[in-house]
Design a protein around this motif. Structure first.
Motif, PDB file in Angstrom:
ATOM      1  N   ASP A   1       0.811  -1.215   0.000  1.00 53.08           N
ATOM      2  CA  ASP A   1       0.000   0.000   0.000  1.00 53.08           C
ATOM      3  C   ASP A   1       0.845   1.267   0.000  1.00 53.08           C
ATOM      4  N   LEU A   2       2.157   1.139   0.108  1.00 61.29           N
ATOM      5  CA  LEU A   2       3.025   2.308   0.194  1.00 61.29           C
ATOM      6  C   LEU A   2       3.235   2.953  -1.168  1.00 61.29           C
ATOM      7  N   PRO A   3       3.389   4.272  -1.185  1.00 54.91           N
ATOM      8  CA  PRO A   3       3.810   4.912  -2.432  1.00 54.91           C
ATOM      9  C   PRO A   3       5.175   4.358  -2.831  1.00 54.91           C
ATOM     10  N   GLU A   4       5.485   4.386  -4.113  1.00 61.49           N
ATOM     11  CA  GLU A   4       6.758   3.826  -4.591  1.00 61.49           C
ATOM     12  C   GLU A   4       7.952   4.606  -4.065  1.00 61.49           C
ATOM     13  N   THR A   5       7.926   5.944  -4.187  1.00 60.13           N
ATOM     14  CA  THR A   5       9.114   6.737  -3.876  1.00 60.13           C
ATOM     15  C   THR A   5       8.765   7.968  -3.057  1.00 60.13           C
ATOM     16  N   PHE A   6       9.614   8.251  -2.081  1.00 60.38           N
ATOM     17  CA  PHE A   6       9.557   9.492  -1.318  1.00 60.38           C
ATOM     18  C   PHE A   6      10.741  10.329  -1.786  1.00 60.38           C
ATOM     19  N   HIS A   7      10.483  11.509  -2.309  1.00 56.81           N
ATOM     20  CA  HIS A   7      11.548  12.389  -2.796  1.00 56.81           C
ATOM     21  C   HIS A   7      11.947  13.356  -1.685  1.00 56.81           C
ATOM     22  N   VAL A   8      13.189  13.272  -1.245  1.00 56.80           N
ATOM     23  CA  VAL A   8      13.722  14.177  -0.231  1.00 56.80           C
ATOM     24  C   VAL A   8      13.943  15.529  -0.900  1.00 56.80           C
TER      25      VAL A   8
ATOM     26  N   VAL B   1      -1.290   2.104  28.035  1.00 51.99           N
ATOM     27  CA  VAL B   1      -0.405   2.960  27.241  1.00 51.99           C
ATOM     28  C   VAL B   1      -0.677   2.714  25.762  1.00 51.99           C
ATOM     29  N   ILE B   2      -0.719   3.789  24.984  1.00 47.85           N
ATOM     30  CA  ILE B   2      -0.910   3.659  23.542  1.00 47.85           C
ATOM     31  C   ILE B   2       0.430   3.297  22.899  1.00 47.85           C
ATOM     32  N   GLU B   3       0.458   2.150  22.241  1.00 45.32           N
ATOM     33  CA  GLU B   3       1.651   1.690  21.543  1.00 45.32           C
ATOM     34  C   GLU B   3       1.488   2.015  20.062  1.00 45.32           C
ATOM     35  N   ARG B   4       2.479   2.703  19.500  1.00 41.58           N
ATOM     36  CA  ARG B   4       2.422   3.116  18.102  1.00 41.58           C
ATOM     37  C   ARG B   4       3.341   2.232  17.263  1.00 41.58           C
ATOM     38  N   TYR B   5       2.846   1.835  16.104  1.00 36.25           N
ATOM     39  CA  TYR B   5       3.648   1.089  15.137  1.00 36.25           C
ATOM     40  C   TYR B   5       3.998   2.040  13.997  1.00 36.25           C
ATOM     41  N   TYR B   6       5.285   2.126  13.715  1.00 37.57           N
ATOM     42  CA  TYR B   6       5.791   3.024  12.678  1.00 37.57           C
ATOM     43  C   TYR B   6       6.175   2.218  11.444  1.00 37.57           C
ATOM     44  N   ALA B   7       6.027   2.852  10.284  1.00 36.97           N
ATOM     45  CA  ALA B   7       6.437   2.245   9.015  1.00 36.97           C
ATOM     46  C   ALA B   7       7.010   3.336   8.121  1.00 36.97           C
ATOM     47  N   MET B   8       7.728   2.913   7.097  1.00 35.73           N
ATOM     48  CA  MET B   8       8.255   3.858   6.121  1.00 35.73           C
ATOM     49  C   MET B   8       7.086   4.530   5.392  1.00 35.73           C
ATOM     50  N   ALA B   9       7.309   5.748   4.941  1.00 36.01           N
ATOM     51  CA  ALA B   9       6.282   6.484   4.217  1.00 36.01           C
ATOM     52  C   ALA B   9       6.232   6.075   2.744  1.00 36.01           C
ATOM     53  N   ALA B  10       7.272   5.400   2.249  1.00 37.82           N
ATOM     54  CA  ALA B  10       7.319   4.931   0.859  1.00 37.82           C
ATOM     55  C   ALA B  10       8.273   3.745   0.780  1.00 37.82           C
ATOM     56  N   ARG B  11       8.209   3.015  -0.342  1.00 42.96           N
ATOM     57  CA  ARG B  11       9.085   1.852  -0.537  1.00 42.96           C
ATOM     58  C   ARG B  11      10.547   2.253  -0.667  1.00 42.96           C
ATOM     59  N   SER B  12      10.805   3.382  -1.304  1.00 39.66           N
ATOM     60  CA  SER B  12      12.182   3.833  -1.479  1.00 39.66           C
ATOM     61  C   SER B  12      12.256   5.335  -1.258  1.00 39.66           C
ATOM     62  N   ILE B  13      13.469   5.784  -1.001  1.00 40.93           N
ATOM     63  CA  ILE B  13      13.715   7.208  -0.769  1.00 40.93           C
ATOM     64  C   ILE B  13      14.690   7.686  -1.827  1.00 40.93           C
ATOM     65  N   GLU B  14      14.342   8.764  -2.480  1.00 40.17           N
ATOM     66  CA  GLU B  14      15.232   9.332  -3.493  1.00 40.17           C
ATOM     67  C   GLU B  14      15.816  10.627  -2.951  1.00 40.17           C
ATOM     68  N   LEU B  15      17.141  10.652  -2.907  1.00 38.97           N
ATOM     69  CA  LEU B  15      17.848  11.829  -2.408  1.00 38.97           C
ATOM     70  C   LEU B  15      18.210  12.753  -3.557  1.00 38.97           C
ATOM     71  N   PRO B  16      18.337  14.042  -3.259  1.00 38.60           N
ATOM     72  CA  PRO B  16      18.788  14.955  -4.314  1.00 38.60           C
ATOM     73  C   PRO B  16      20.253  14.686  -4.634  1.00 38.60           C
ATOM     74  N   ASP B  17      20.675  15.087  -5.825  1.00 43.53           N
ATOM     75  CA  ASP B  17      22.081  14.956  -6.206  1.00 43.53           C
ATOM     76  C   ASP B  17      22.898  15.767  -5.213  1.00 43.53           C
TER      77      ASP B  17
END
Length: 179
Positions: A5-12, A78-94
């Motif tokens: 269900d994650l977006p493919e890429t997160f652009h930094v 206590v509320i326990e939170r589960y974290y996940a990546m926001a996308a499958r991959s991360i693209e960094l700027p040059d």
């Protein structure tokens, strides 16, 4: 949230995001969250951090939009939170001329920290390619990485694949065979 269900890429794109991914500890936290959600306690155990440090780094990643809460549950009040990546991959700027490539720095640090008696496949090859061959090799490497990422199973041990195909700075001096 399943990884499909994650977006493919997160652009930094912002300085805050770049600072968040530039830290080796946060890089390792994102590796933990690559395939499945985890709590602060689980992240701390897997990365070898105190819970407070783990929580601090996860909050920075969350504020930068790189990770998000995907599930909560109440445990002993206590509320326990589960974290996940926001996308499958991360693209960094040059990184720009002279700028350090943060992914390569992290990859080298992870390689150096891996068990010395473990199986590793490390190779460096110097090539002379036409621009077409260079582009084709880059595309093939990306396709191979994508193919194996689709085969990844969260129940199996982690394996990291890092590649860099680039023209070294001294390329102009050696073109045409002059050495």
């Amino acid at each position: 949230m399943p990884t499909e269900d994650l977006p493919e890429t997160f652009h930094v794109t912002t300085d805050e995001q770049l600072r968040a991914v530039s830290n080796l500890t946060r890089h390792r936290i994102m590796a933990v969250l690559r395939f499945e959600p985890a709590t602060i306690t689980q992240i701390a155990e897997r990365v070898g951090l105190a819970k407070g440090s783990s929580s601090y780094h996860v909050r920075l990643l969350e504020r930068a939009g790189l990770v998000k809460v995907v599930r909560t549950r109440k445990v002993r009040g206590v509320i326990e939170r589960y974290y996940a990546m926001a996308a499958r991959s991360i693209e960094l700027p040059d990184p720009g001329e002279g700028g350090p490539d943060v992914l390569m720095r992290h990859a080298v640090a992870d390689l150096e920290a891996s068990p010395a008696d473990g199986v590793r496949h490390v190779r460096m090859a110097h090539l002379r390619l036409t621009e077409e061959q260079f582009a084709e090799l880059g595309a093939r490497l990306h396709a191979l990485a994508d193919e194996y990422r689709k085969l990844s199973d969260p129940a199996l041990p982690d394996a990291s694949l890092v590649f860099a195909l680039f023209h070294p700075a001294w390329r102009e001096q050696t073109e045409g065979g002059a050495e």
